[in-house]
Design a protein around this motif. Structure first.
Motif, short mmCIF file in Angstrom:
data_model
loop_
_atom_site.label_atom_id
_atom_site.label_comp_id
_atom_site.label_asym_id
_atom_site.label_seq_id
_atom_site.Cartn_x
_atom_site.Cartn_y
_atom_site.Cartn_z
N VAL A 127 0.83 -1.20 0.00
CA VAL A 127 0.00 0.00 0.00
C VAL A 127 0.87 1.25 0.00
CG1 VAL A 127 -1.64 1.33 1.37
CG2 VAL A 127 -1.97 -1.12 1.08
N THR A 128 1.93 1.24 0.80
CA THR A 128 2.83 2.39 0.87
C THR A 128 3.53 2.61 -0.46
OG1 THR A 128 3.18 1.97 3.23
CG2 THR A 128 4.77 3.40 2.12
N SER A 129 3.95 1.51 -1.09
CA SER A 129 4.65 1.62 -2.37
C SER A 129 3.74 2.21 -3.44
CB SER A 129 5.16 0.25 -2.81
OG SER A 129 6.05 -0.28 -1.85
N TRP A 130 2.52 1.68 -3.53
CA TRP A 130 1.59 2.22 -4.53
C TRP A 130 1.22 3.66 -4.21
CZ3 TRP A 130 1.26 0.38 -9.06
CH2 TRP A 130 1.37 -0.99 -9.31
N VAL A 177 3.41 10.67 -7.29
CA VAL A 177 4.24 11.37 -8.30
C VAL A 177 3.36 12.12 -9.29
CG1 VAL A 177 5.88 11.04 -10.17
CG2 VAL A 177 6.18 9.80 -8.03
N PRO A 178 2.43 11.43 -10.01
CA PRO A 178 1.58 12.21 -10.93
C PRO A 178 0.72 13.23 -10.20
CG PRO A 178 0.78 9.97 -10.72
CD PRO A 178 2.11 10.01 -10.08
N PHE A 228 7.76 4.76 -13.07
CA PHE A 228 8.37 3.47 -13.38
C PHE A 228 9.65 3.25 -12.59
CE2 PHE A 228 5.47 3.21 -16.95
CZ PHE A 228 5.28 1.83 -17.09
N THR A 229 10.41 4.30 -12.34
CA THR A 229 11.62 4.17 -11.52
C THR A 229 11.27 3.70 -10.11
OG1 THR A 229 12.73 5.91 -12.79
CG2 THR A 229 13.64 5.38 -10.62
N LEU A 230 10.24 4.31 -9.53
CA LEU A 230 9.81 3.88 -8.19
C LEU A 230 9.28 2.45 -8.21
CD1 LEU A 230 7.97 7.08 -6.89
CD2 LEU A 230 10.15 6.15 -6.08
N LYS A 286 9.97 -3.06 -6.56
CA LYS A 286 9.93 -4.48 -6.96
C LYS A 286 11.24 -5.16 -6.64
CE LYS A 286 7.38 -7.59 -9.11
NZ LYS A 286 6.01 -7.97 -8.63
N ARG A 287 12.35 -4.48 -6.88
CA ARG A 287 13.66 -5.07 -6.60
C ARG A 287 13.85 -5.29 -5.11
NH1 ARG A 287 16.41 -1.45 -8.85
NH2 ARG A 287 17.00 -0.26 -6.99
#
Length: 321
Positions: free
Chosen positions: A265-268, A274-275, A309-311, A316-317
């Protein structure tokens, strides 16, 4: 009421009235079994007089909820024990109280309708070579059937705990079901332990060599029953520890799953921010670099795509998504 008469190890009569028990006991080499279902003190008055039973033992025999024990009186022993069985459908543990008066040549059993003597009788009939030992043989058959029932109940609980462990690590575990079943199994183990644990003292007392009631030839068989009691007791203790570990593991796994959900949830939320931030910046009603210019749209759109996409790949990594 059921009765049986053994003469020199051979079943010679059954179904005779209580009034004949004293006559049969007077015969050399005879052993008698009588079975009472939910009797009162008055029902036991005749057998009390014929066998010289102690009034306290008779009182314990007709009152329910005795603790498992083996009391010694001058002319006889008094046994109180519980059978146990696990319902295969619901998994509920049921117990049935059974009591007995033991003399050198008689076994008088007392129980309610919930205790079935049929398996005990089958056990006696399957071991006719031991029937020459009289009341000792009858007592062994009763205790062996009770303890084997305990052992079977423990085994069934073990299988249910194994199934619960598999459900705990399933892809989509049902946490509420696991929690409820864990407490139900723990409750069943506690109940079973209450009836199994005292049986160690009961069987150990039976094997005491200063008792004149039991035949020495039956001691190895009682030793085997005692071994089963010890194994069942140890098994119950290990299952109690396993249930406690299972409950702790379930709580830990729920915490881990919650952490994974929070990370996702935090990642999303970070990606979506950003946008939101860029469009919010360009939504200001003031001049800014690229204001009213087509390249400003492309720069802002490219910034949204590249940063998002960078985030995404960074999260993901690091196994956040």
């Amino acid at each position: 009421m059921n009765t049986r008469l053994y003469r020199d190890g051979v079943l010679s009569a059954s179904g005779f009235p209580v009034a004949e028990i004293s006559d049969h006991l007077a015969e050399r080499g005879s052993a008698v079994w009588a079975d009472f279902i939910s009797p009162t003190v008055a029902d036991l008055a005749q057998i009390e007089e014929e066998l010289g039973l102690h009034e306290l033992a008779v009182e314990d025999a007709v009152h329910e909820f005795q603790r498992p024990k083996l009391d010694r009186y001058e002319s006889h022993l008094f046994l109180a024990a519980y059978s146990a069985s696990l319902d295969p459908t619901t998994g509920a543990l049921t117990t049935a109280e059974v009591k007995a008066f033991i003399t050198p040549n008689a076994l008088i059993t007392i129980h309610g309708p919930e205790f079935d003597m049929t398996p005990v009788i089958r056990r006696w009939d399957a071991a006719v070579d031991l029937s020459r030992n009289g009341a000792s043989f009858l007592l062994w058959g009763l205790l062996d059937e009770i303890v084997d029932g305990h052992f079977e109940a423990v085994q069934q609980l073990d299988e249910r705990i194994d199934a619960l462990e598999d459900a705990l690590f399933a892809d989509n575990p049902k946490n509420l079901h696991i929690q409820r079943r864990s407490f139900e199994l723990r409750k069943a183990l506690v109940r079973l332990r209450r009836v199994v644990m005292p049986m160690r003292e009961v069987v150990n007392t039976v094997m005491r060599r200063d008792f004149d009631v039991l035949a020495r030839e039956m001691m190895p068989y009682f030793q085997d029953v005692y071994d089963h009691v010890l194994r069942a007791t140890d098994w119950i203790d290990s299952l109690r520890d396993l249930i406690a570990t299972l409950l702790e593991t379930n709580v830990g796994l729920q915490g881990n799953r919650m952490n994974m959900i929070m990370k996702k949830v935090t990642s999303w939320a970070a990606i979506i921010a950003v946008p939101t931030a860029i469009t919010g910046f360009y939504g200001q009603n003031i001049p800014f670099p690229g204001f009213a210019e087509s390249w400003g749209v492309w720069v802002s759109t490219s910034a949204i795509i590249v940063i998002s996409f960078t985030l995404y790949f960074a999260f993901k990594r690091n196994d956040w998504l």
